[in-house]
Design an enzyme around this catalytic site. Sequence first.
Site, short mmCIF file in Angstrom:
data_model
loop_
_atom_site.label_atom_id
_atom_site.label_comp_id
_atom_site.label_asym_id
_atom_site.label_seq_id
_atom_site.Cartn_x
_atom_site.Cartn_y
_atom_site.Cartn_z
N ARG A 386 21.61 9.63 -8.44
CA ARG A 386 20.78 10.71 -8.94
C ARG A 386 20.49 10.48 -10.41
O ARG A 386 21.26 9.86 -11.13
CB ARG A 386 21.46 12.07 -8.77
CG ARG A 386 21.69 12.47 -7.31
CD ARG A 386 22.33 13.85 -7.22
NE ARG A 386 22.61 14.22 -5.84
CZ ARG A 386 21.74 14.82 -5.04
NH1 ARG A 386 20.53 15.12 -5.49
NH2 ARG A 386 22.08 15.13 -3.80
N PHE A 389 15.13 12.23 -13.49
CA PHE A 389 13.75 12.14 -13.01
C PHE A 389 13.65 12.19 -11.50
O PHE A 389 12.56 12.31 -10.97
CB PHE A 389 13.10 10.85 -13.50
CG PHE A 389 12.53 10.96 -14.87
CD1 PHE A 389 11.45 10.20 -15.26
CD2 PHE A 389 13.07 11.84 -15.78
CE1 PHE A 389 10.92 10.31 -16.52
CE2 PHE A 389 12.56 11.95 -17.05
CZ PHE A 389 11.48 11.18 -17.43
N ASP A 527 14.82 -2.45 -22.04
CA ASP A 527 15.98 -1.65 -21.62
C ASP A 527 16.97 -2.54 -20.88
O ASP A 527 17.47 -2.20 -19.80
CB ASP A 527 15.53 -0.49 -20.73
CG ASP A 527 16.61 0.56 -20.57
OD1 ASP A 527 17.52 0.62 -21.43
OD2 ASP A 527 16.56 1.32 -19.59
#
Length: 902
Positions: A386, A389, A527
Amino acid sequence: MSEDQGQQGQRLSTARGSTCLKQTMTEPALSAGLGTDGPVGAAKDNIRVRIQSRRRSRLLSRLGRKIPTQGRFTVGWYFWFLLIYTSLAVEPVKSHETHSHSSDAEGTSHQDVSDRRNHPCHTPRPSSHSQADSFESVARGQQKEQSRTMREDAVSPVLLDVKRSQSTPVELAKLVSLKLSTSFGSRTVIRRSQPGVRQSVRAAQLQRMMLDRGNPKRERSSGSSTPSSKSSPVDSVSTAPTSVSPGSLAPSGSTNNDPASGFKHIDSQADLPERPLSPVRESPMVSPTIQTTEATAIVKVFLETHFHTLLSGLDARTQRRLELDQYIETFPLSPEEVVRVRKHWVTQERDYLRQYRVLKSRPQDKTSRAGTASLAGFEPLKILGRGSFGVVRLVREKRTDEQTQSGRVPLAPKTNHRQAMTGVKKDVFAMKVIRKSVMIRNCQEAHLRAERDFLVASAKSRWVVPLIASFQDQKHLYLVMDYMVGGDFLGLLIRHNILRESIARWYVAEMILCIEEAHRLRCIHRDVKPDNFLISESGHLKISDFGLAFDGHWAHDQWYFTYQRHSLLKRLGIQIDGDAEDQKLSHDANIQSLGTTREDGSMEDDWIHPPTNGLLHWRDKNQTRTMARSVVGTSQYMAPEVIRGHPYDGRCDWWSLGVILYECLYGFTPFASEDRHQTKLKIHRHLQTLYFPVHRPTDKLVSADAIDVINSLLQEKEFRLSSPKYKQNDAISSKPAKCSFYKPDSSNPSYQGHYVYPDDATDIKSHRFFRGINWEQIHRTSPPFIPMVRGWEDTRYFDDGEHPSDREDDSSDSELDGVQDKWHPLGGKGGLHKPDKPLKADVKPSSYPKGNDGAKDTAIASLKHKKRLKEAKRARDKILRDKRLRRTVLEMLRCLVVVAAT
């Protein structure tokens, strides 16, 4: 005088009639004398006369006349008398008063002609100069009279332009033909479903007004302007008239007595009066609304991006066909096998198009995510992770009864013992379910488009998690990815705490290939962290989560989407108030609704006033970003140039790689601190804060080569270990902020946009720490860890997936006014904060294990299940912070995200 003139006209008509009669009576005798002799000739003459008489009788019967039959020459005499009467004793048609209509021609005499000529309303015969105009006007008016009158007797004779000389057979034929076509021709009736006034009425009214202005002394009477008579079978009309007659345009109760008023002809439009037209009645001016603005912005974005894709020449189906041709040429296939392969390819393409049309045409379920997934052919099984978003679900491809019976889709074996899934048919996938409302509130439209476009471009890549399918409904977006059964690399670090140097070397080598593959596709990941490296069933790594990727394209810039809306609001004068904080700032500093800075550069005049012609070419040339500036990523893995907000390139990913290698060998990140602000300060002063611990036994096992490669990666970008290709960017980065739109030298063979270069890890690969790594065959080697599961539905490596993270995303001052969480595919959560805002969630170095006994520290166990307190989120767009408009705008902006992901 009038009586003398009448008698003189009567004598003249009688003389002319007798002359014509004599000629008619003498024609048979002359022809008999000149033609043949004897009784045979006389018989032929009699036959000829009878034929002529019958022809004339039929002709006159069609004209509606009754023919007397007494005598041999009566028919000829009557015909010529009628012709003379028509040519000499006719008065013009009058549209201003009612005339007494003549009856049938039977019994007509010269006295009747004389009476007509002595009539007080009789008008002399017009001159030969105006005969053509009179004839044209009479013909036009008579046709209009016939169409307007419902039942009418024979029309008054029409003044014809015929000479008084003796008629010839050619003139007679013309006369009879004209008479039949104008007076007694077949009527054309136009039937309409909704009868209405024709557009020619206004022109007819202007002509009438022109005639009135030309005759100011006309006398008006109350009589009807249309002659009335008894009904006649010839002039009877079955339907209402469909044309406009001159008399119908006159005002009621007023008519003109001028006999020439109905025959005046307007030769050109110059004769029409110059009068201003009455204004057209329009609906009242409607003020533009926010719905109009958002709909217009959505359409503009869709059209520009759609046609840019079409004009770029990137046809996915053509590329697949070329790959098929290359495959056929590579392998020695027989003609039968080639035909079979091509048929199979066509079948796959047909099935894909059919499923695509089904997803486009069928109504989507607005409430059930399972309904949309089922419509797309997937069955949800369980949740893998989870995020803020959305959620990641494990789904299985739906099987049809035919496939199950025929065995085309073999089922995965279900056993009680764990085994490697290498070589086993995979029938499950990982499906990202992204909430549109959260994406819109955080202004992630551009990032979502960039992620999808990159995944499509990397479909054949060995080192990138492939995209299987993408679809959407009213509330969610769905990205179906390949399922990595081994979980993420962060879970491996948590389970093993510290990795041996040889194992860390192998995994970092594959990470280098993953990052290099992304750079080869002209993309900066921005990232790079352990969470975004997934372990496949074979044990090899693949990189994922390109939500923050940068490729310089203008359609992947969030400012492009924001500008489309705010520029229209400014042009239409729609005021956006925002929330209480926005109203306070606007009142104090008089801040405009649209900021003065943009996400990746300054807002220049070129952006505010794009050209009307060649827009797409202009955007490619002027709005393609050559350097990145956004402050994005996860704070512990961010490069110093990113934190400072300076222009940066692909070398920022290699900084993150050095942090990961440090974490693999020491068990924690080199700049970990109590809060993110302190972490960023340490990164900013990395030359003073970077250290390599030596107080633990495991720390002494780290080799000097490992320390050297880490120290070489954790440097300023000018001295960072990567590739010499980036040296030319150092001069660009020293320029002002506008350098993000610097036009590079495309003559460089290795030019890829200056922000990233392919094969930019040459210096890293050649470092002595990676001595012995076969970079070409590493994907064929046996990995240190191979996941062991009971089946594809076994998610044991995802049960611990709630890893803490502090990911940041686009903290531009023009857009960011609060704290935002960013979703990543494996359940980690991250916040988006300003650099100067202290927050909690960074991991202390003391929280990591101090030894190599493999025991898990209690601090790490608590961090895995810890729920971070969520701060109040504030929408990043001022429109979405306005209480009056945010609900409407949010509903409409969902369409924009749908377009981006379709």
